[in-house]
Design an enzyme around this catalytic site. Structure first.
Site, PDB file in Angstrom:
ATOM      1  N   THR A  18       0.905  -1.146   0.067  1.00  0.00           N
ATOM      2  CA  THR A  18      -0.029  -0.006  -0.118  1.00  0.00           C
ATOM      3  C   THR A  18       0.988   1.211   0.159  1.00  0.00           C
ATOM      4  O   THR A  18       0.442   2.401  -0.453  1.00  0.00           O
ATOM      5  CB  THR A  18      -0.871   0.074   1.185  1.00  0.00           C
ATOM      6  OG1 THR A  18      -1.558  -1.348   1.447  1.00  0.00           O
ATOM      7  CG2 THR A  18      -2.009   0.996   1.293  1.00  0.00           C
ATOM      8  N   ARG A  22       8.038  -2.396   2.608  1.00  0.00           N
ATOM      9  CA  ARG A  22       8.128  -2.409   3.994  1.00  0.00           C
ATOM     10  C   ARG A  22       8.383  -3.632   4.715  1.00  0.00           C
ATOM     11  O   ARG A  22       7.756  -4.616   4.224  1.00  0.00           O
ATOM     12  CB  ARG A  22       6.641  -1.943   4.616  1.00  0.00           C
ATOM     13  CG  ARG A  22       6.832  -0.950   6.014  1.00  0.00           C
ATOM     14  CD  ARG A  22       5.303  -0.684   6.213  1.00  0.00           C
ATOM     15  NE  ARG A  22       5.022   0.879   5.582  1.00  0.00           N
ATOM     16  CZ  ARG A  22       3.836   1.327   5.914  1.00  0.00           C
ATOM     17  NH1 ARG A  22       3.157   0.729   7.006  1.00  0.00           N
ATOM     18  NH2 ARG A  22       3.806   2.526   5.334  1.00  0.00           N
ATOM     19  N   HIS A 114       3.864   4.110  10.489  1.00  0.00           N
ATOM     20  CA  HIS A 114       3.290   3.994  12.058  1.00  0.00           C
ATOM     21  C   HIS A 114       3.719   2.806  12.420  1.00  0.00           C
ATOM     22  O   HIS A 114       3.637   2.467  13.745  1.00  0.00           O
ATOM     23  CB  HIS A 114       1.857   4.018  12.102  1.00  0.00           C
ATOM     24  CG  HIS A 114       1.154   3.067  11.152  1.00  0.00           C
ATOM     25  ND1 HIS A 114       1.051   3.497   9.803  1.00  0.00           N
ATOM     26  CD2 HIS A 114       0.703   1.803  11.333  1.00  0.00           C
ATOM     27  CE1 HIS A 114       0.811   2.686   9.104  1.00  0.00           C
ATOM     28  NE2 HIS A 114       0.358   1.638   9.859  1.00  0.00           N
ATOM     29  N   LYS A 126      10.242   4.160   0.255  1.00  0.00           N
ATOM     30  CA  LYS A 126       9.102   4.758  -0.558  1.00  0.00           C
ATOM     31  C   LYS A 126       9.619   5.596  -1.961  1.00  0.00           C
ATOM     32  O   LYS A 126      10.087   6.421  -1.441  1.00  0.00           O
ATOM     33  CB  LYS A 126       7.924   5.288   0.278  1.00  0.00           C
ATOM     34  CG  LYS A 126       6.583   5.307  -0.348  1.00  0.00           C
ATOM     35  CD  LYS A 126       5.609   5.740   0.646  1.00  0.00           C
ATOM     36  CE  LYS A 126       5.540   7.209   0.743  1.00  0.00           C
ATOM     37  NZ  LYS A 126       4.183   7.703   1.244  1.00  0.00           N
ATOM     38  N   ASP A 278       1.886  10.301  13.237  1.00  0.00           N
ATOM     39  CA  ASP A 278       2.436   9.275  13.457  1.00  0.00           C
ATOM     40  C   ASP A 278       3.804   9.024  12.760  1.00  0.00           C
ATOM     41  O   ASP A 278       4.739  10.231  13.233  1.00  0.00           O
ATOM     42  CB  ASP A 278       1.744   8.165  12.195  1.00  0.00           C
ATOM     43  CG  ASP A 278       2.202   8.484  10.931  1.00  0.00           C
ATOM     44  OD1 ASP A 278       2.244   9.859  10.613  1.00  0.00           O
ATOM     45  OD2 ASP A 278       2.104   7.812   9.809  1.00  0.00           O
ATOM     46  N   ASP A 280       5.904   9.007  10.569  1.00  0.00           N
ATOM     47  CA  ASP A 280       6.471  10.004   9.415  1.00  0.00           C
ATOM     48  C   ASP A 280       5.814  11.162   9.197  1.00  0.00           C
ATOM     49  O   ASP A 280       5.897  11.712   7.974  1.00  0.00           O
ATOM     50  CB  ASP A 280       6.473   9.141   7.851  1.00  0.00           C
ATOM     51  CG  ASP A 280       5.202   8.480   7.387  1.00  0.00           C
ATOM     52  OD1 ASP A 280       4.361   8.393   8.509  1.00  0.00           O
ATOM     53  OD2 ASP A 280       5.160   8.364   6.273  1.00  0.00           O
ATOM     54  N   ASP A 282       2.587  11.979   8.388  1.00  0.00           N
ATOM     55  CA  ASP A 282       1.432  11.921   7.271  1.00  0.00           C
ATOM     56  C   ASP A 282       0.136  11.709   8.199  1.00  0.00           C
ATOM     57  O   ASP A 282      -1.007  12.113   7.598  1.00  0.00           O
ATOM     58  CB  ASP A 282       1.607  11.123   5.908  1.00  0.00           C
ATOM     59  CG  ASP A 282       1.730   9.596   6.455  1.00  0.00           C
ATOM     60  OD1 ASP A 282       1.756   9.185   7.495  1.00  0.00           O
ATOM     61  OD2 ASP A 282       1.723   9.121   5.579  1.00  0.00           O
ATOM     62  N   THR A 345      -8.029   1.879  -1.067  1.00  0.00           N
ATOM     63  CA  THR A 345      -7.287   2.198   0.169  1.00  0.00           C
ATOM     64  C   THR A 345      -5.922   2.649  -0.569  1.00  0.00           C
ATOM     65  O   THR A 345      -5.223   2.045  -1.058  1.00  0.00           O
ATOM     66  CB  THR A 345      -7.197   1.152   1.096  1.00  0.00           C
ATOM     67  OG1 THR A 345      -8.671   0.746   1.678  1.00  0.00           O
ATOM     68  CG2 THR A 345      -6.345   1.536   2.279  1.00  0.00           C
ATOM     69  N   ARG A 497      -8.847  -6.212   8.343  1.00  0.00           N
ATOM     70  CA  ARG A 497      -9.623  -4.989   8.750  1.00  0.00           C
ATOM     71  C   ARG A 497     -11.097  -5.166   8.635  1.00  0.00           C
ATOM     72  O   ARG A 497     -11.577  -5.255   7.299  1.00  0.00           O
ATOM     73  CB  ARG A 497      -9.104  -3.968   8.057  1.00  0.00           C
ATOM     74  CG  ARG A 497      -7.550  -3.772   8.147  1.00  0.00           C
ATOM     75  CD  ARG A 497      -7.272  -2.117   7.950  1.00  0.00           C
ATOM     76  NE  ARG A 497      -5.691  -1.965   7.700  1.00  0.00           N
ATOM     77  CZ  ARG A 497      -4.663  -2.125   8.614  1.00  0.00           C
ATOM     78  NH1 ARG A 497      -5.076  -2.440   9.920  1.00  0.00           N
ATOM     79  NH2 ARG A 497      -3.444  -1.926   8.652  1.00  0.00           N
TER      80      ARG A 497
HETATM   81  C1  G1P Z   1      -3.091   1.501   5.760  1.00  0.00           C
HETATM   82  C2  G1P Z   1      -4.413   2.142   6.035  1.00  0.00           C
HETATM   83  C3  G1P Z   1      -4.501   3.062   4.594  1.00  0.00           C
HETATM   84  C4  G1P Z   1      -3.364   3.890   4.360  1.00  0.00           C
HETATM   85  C5  G1P Z   1      -2.047   3.042   4.449  1.00  0.00           C
HETATM   86  C6  G1P Z   1      -0.752   3.848   4.595  1.00  0.00           C
HETATM   87  O1  G1P Z   1      -3.150   0.436   4.735  1.00  0.00           O
HETATM   88  O2  G1P Z   1      -5.397   1.339   6.127  1.00  0.00           O
HETATM   89  O3  G1P Z   1      -5.833   3.887   4.767  1.00  0.00           O
HETATM   90  O4  G1P Z   1      -3.240   4.630   3.178  1.00  0.00           O
HETATM   91  O5  G1P Z   1      -2.162   2.221   5.657  1.00  0.00           O
HETATM   92  O6  G1P Z   1      -0.678   4.693   5.564  1.00  0.00           O
HETATM   93  P1  G1P Z   1      -3.431  -1.282   4.963  1.00  0.00           P
HETATM   94  O7  G1P Z   1      -2.460  -1.786   5.873  1.00  0.00           O
HETATM   95  O8  G1P Z   1      -4.896  -1.041   5.369  1.00  0.00           O
HETATM   96  O9  G1P Z   1      -3.389  -1.673   3.442  1.00  0.00           O
HETATM   97 ZN    ZN Z   2       2.769   7.517   8.027  1.00  0.00          ZN
END
Ligand code: G1P
Ligand code: ZN
Length: 544
Positions: A18, A22, A114, A126, A278, A280, A282, A345, A497
């Site tokens: 996403t 990582r 985070h 990233k 968090d 970083d 954002d 997302t 989730r």
């Molecule tokens: C999670 C959040 C998503 C956000 C991303 C990056 O992604 O749900 O909204 O954009 O972190 O901060 P997910 O772990 O759900 O794929």
């Molecule tokens: Zn962040």
């Protein structure tokens, strides 16, 4: 200085999720792991000659090491110049700001957002493109494809660059400029918000503010902006020194992980306003005294009040939210007569809409809000937006939210996370639901009737690209929703989730406990998805 061409073998797991690549720090410490991925990023450029980059990170463990590696690799690959944050620090929004302000060809952000940091924590890389936003899927796919083939990388044999002193130096033929981490970002914030008015709010009366930087990247930004520029008293910022392990904490601004701040705001005679960011920088969480603002409501309220803020006073083009985010902002958009877009997302889907001037504000339920001032979500921007609104309306956070609910109705909202679930089971569950939910239309569950069920797919209205399988949606005839999806940012097992949303127009019914108000939907989700047996957990690990 000589350039080494190092032989390497590809890794099969360097697929950006996403939000970038990582992994655990120990994975990144595997020989050549970081270098392979950086070379794959560079190889996604057609040429490097004359190209410029921004570079920084959230200060977590491995940040300083990775910065030196990237600088030496960029110099060896022929980049012209790099702007790097002082001491390697640049928040994610500040990096986006620097890319846009100086028209660099892109930027690299070192962060796992985070996720916890330290030698046993996570690290991340990233890549952002020249518009300042996260690389779109076609770019991340090109990097991933390259990472499966890369067999050499280039690196300059050179001493480490001094990143602790501001100014320019040469690394081979490449210019390295160590820039102030805060200045450009602060200037951008001053151009958007009424700093005089916020200064007055913070200094003239009894208004008290508490900002929790959670020992992560926003500390220097928050000290400079809130305490030094806006006059908040010393001590307003807590957790303001970035630490490599975030003080052992989990730098995620929500009611669970930002409990220090929550305790301060929820005690008798607590401050008027609280916020956390968090790792970083954002994300944001907004609190009033004894009051939590859900991120979905926050987006709706910023949209409804944008005209009060100088940077947005001429109106907003449209608003966008990620699919699981509550539909509160849809109602505001309808009233304002502007478009509201529903995207998958992840912030990368907002970039095209902003570049095409289709939206000004956007947000996600996961404590992310932002606007077209940059191409990332922006934690401190959201705090300043709220303070600007509070300063103009002269109402408390709670009064502003309750007023909003009176006008637009309340969208009760909660997310339940199940972390560390067996990956095969989790995927099997989603596969089963993908086939099941489209057949449920018309089925009644207690007081709810299914209106639609699908696995969300998105067609980008700007470039026509299609993203499939973005989350199981179950919509009910009264507008309530259950959404289930697997996280794309976790590093251990799968994270399920589950998102719940119901709508309440009647002000008399707007004071219920959220989990109670959503109780029936939560039970329906269990009934349909069998979450407990899939996850082998009785309770979610985190409720927000
Ligand atoms: C999670 C959040 C998503 C956000 C991303 C990056 O992604 O749900 O909204 O954009 O972190 O901060 P997910 O772990 O759900 O794929
Ligand atoms: Zn962040």
């Amino acid at each position: 200085m000589t350039i080494s061409i190092v032989s390497t073998t590809p890794f099969s797991d360097q697929k950006p999720g996403t939000s970038g690549l990582r992994k655990g720090v120990t994975v990144f410490q595997t020989a050549h792991y970081l270098e392979n991925f950086i070379q794959s990023i560079f190889d996604a450029f057609d040429t490097y000659a004359g190209k410029t980059l921004a570079l920084g990170g959230d200060g977590r463990f491995y940040n300083r090491h990775a910065i030196q590696v990237i600088l030496k690799m960029a110099a060896a690959n022929g980049f012209a110049s790099i702007k790097v944050g002082h001491r390697g620090i640049l928040s994610t929004p500040a990096t986006s700001c620097v890319i846009r302000k100086y028209h660099t060809d892109g930027g690299i952000i070192l962060s796992a957002s985070h996720n916890p940091g330290g030698p046993d924590g996570d690290f991340g890389v990233k890549f952002n493109t020249a518009n300042g936003g996260p690389a779109p899927e076609k770019v991340t796919e090109a990097m991933f494809a390259r990472s499966k083939e890369v067999d050499t990388y280039k690196i300059l044999d050179a001493p480490d660059v001094d990143i602790d002193t501001l100014g320019e130096s040469k690394l081979g033929d490449m210019t390295v400029e160590v820039i102030d981490s805060v200045a450009d970002y602060q200037a951008l914030m001053e151009s958007l918000f009424d700093f005089d008015r916020i200064h007055y709010l913070l200094t003239a009366g009894n208004f008290r503010l508490c900002i929790d930087s959670m020992h992560a990247v926003t500390g220097p930004y928050a000290h400079a902006i809130f305490e030094q520029r806006l006059g908040a008293s010393a001590g307003t910022v807590i957790g303001g020194t970035p630490l490599e392990d975030f003080g052992g904490g989990h730098p995620d601004p929500n009611l669970v992980y930002a409990h220090d701040l929550v305790e301060i705001l929820f005690k008798e005679d607590g401050p008027d306003f609280g916020a956390a960011s968090d790792g970083d920088g954002d994300r944001n969480m907004i609190l009033g005294r004894n009051f939590f603002v859900t991120p979905s409501d926050s987006l709706a309220i910023l949209t409804a009040n944008a005209a009060l803020v100088p940077g947005y006073k001429d109106g907003i083009a449209g608003v966008a939210r990620s699919m699981p985010t509550s539909q509160a902002c849809d109602r505001v958009a309808a009233k304002l007569g502007i478009d509201c877009y529903e995207t998958p997302t992840g912030w990368k889907f907002f970039g095209n809409l902003m570049d095409a001037d289709k939206v000004t504000l956007c947000g996600e339920e996961s404590f992310g809000t932002g606007s077209n001032h940059i191409r990332e979500k922006d934690g401190l921007w959201a705090v300043l937006f709220w303070l600007n609104i509070v300063a103009v309306r002269k109402q408390s956070v709670e009064e502003i939210v309750r007023d909003h609910w009176q006008t637009y109705g309340r969208n009760y909202y909660s997310r339940h996370d199940y972390e560390g679930v067996d990956s095969d089971r989790a995927h099997a569950m989603v596969d089963r639901l993908r086939t099941l939910v489209p057949t449920l239309k018309g089925t009644k569950y207690g007081s709810y009737e299914v209106d639609y069920g699908d696995d969300f797919a998105y067609t980008d209205p700007v470039d026509g690209s299609v993203s499939q399988n973005q989350g199981i949606r179950l919509g009910f005839t009264d507008g309530s929703r259950i959404v289930l999806r697997l996280s794309g940012t976790g590093t251990q097992g799968a994270t399920l989730r589950a998102y719940f949303e119901s709508y309440e127009a009647n002000p008399e019914q707007q004071n219920q406990d959220t989990q109670k108000a959503l109780g029936e939907l939560i039970a329906i989700a269990e009934d349909i998805a069998q979450i407990r047996s899939t996850t082998q957990m009785e309770q979610p690990t985190v409720i927000t």
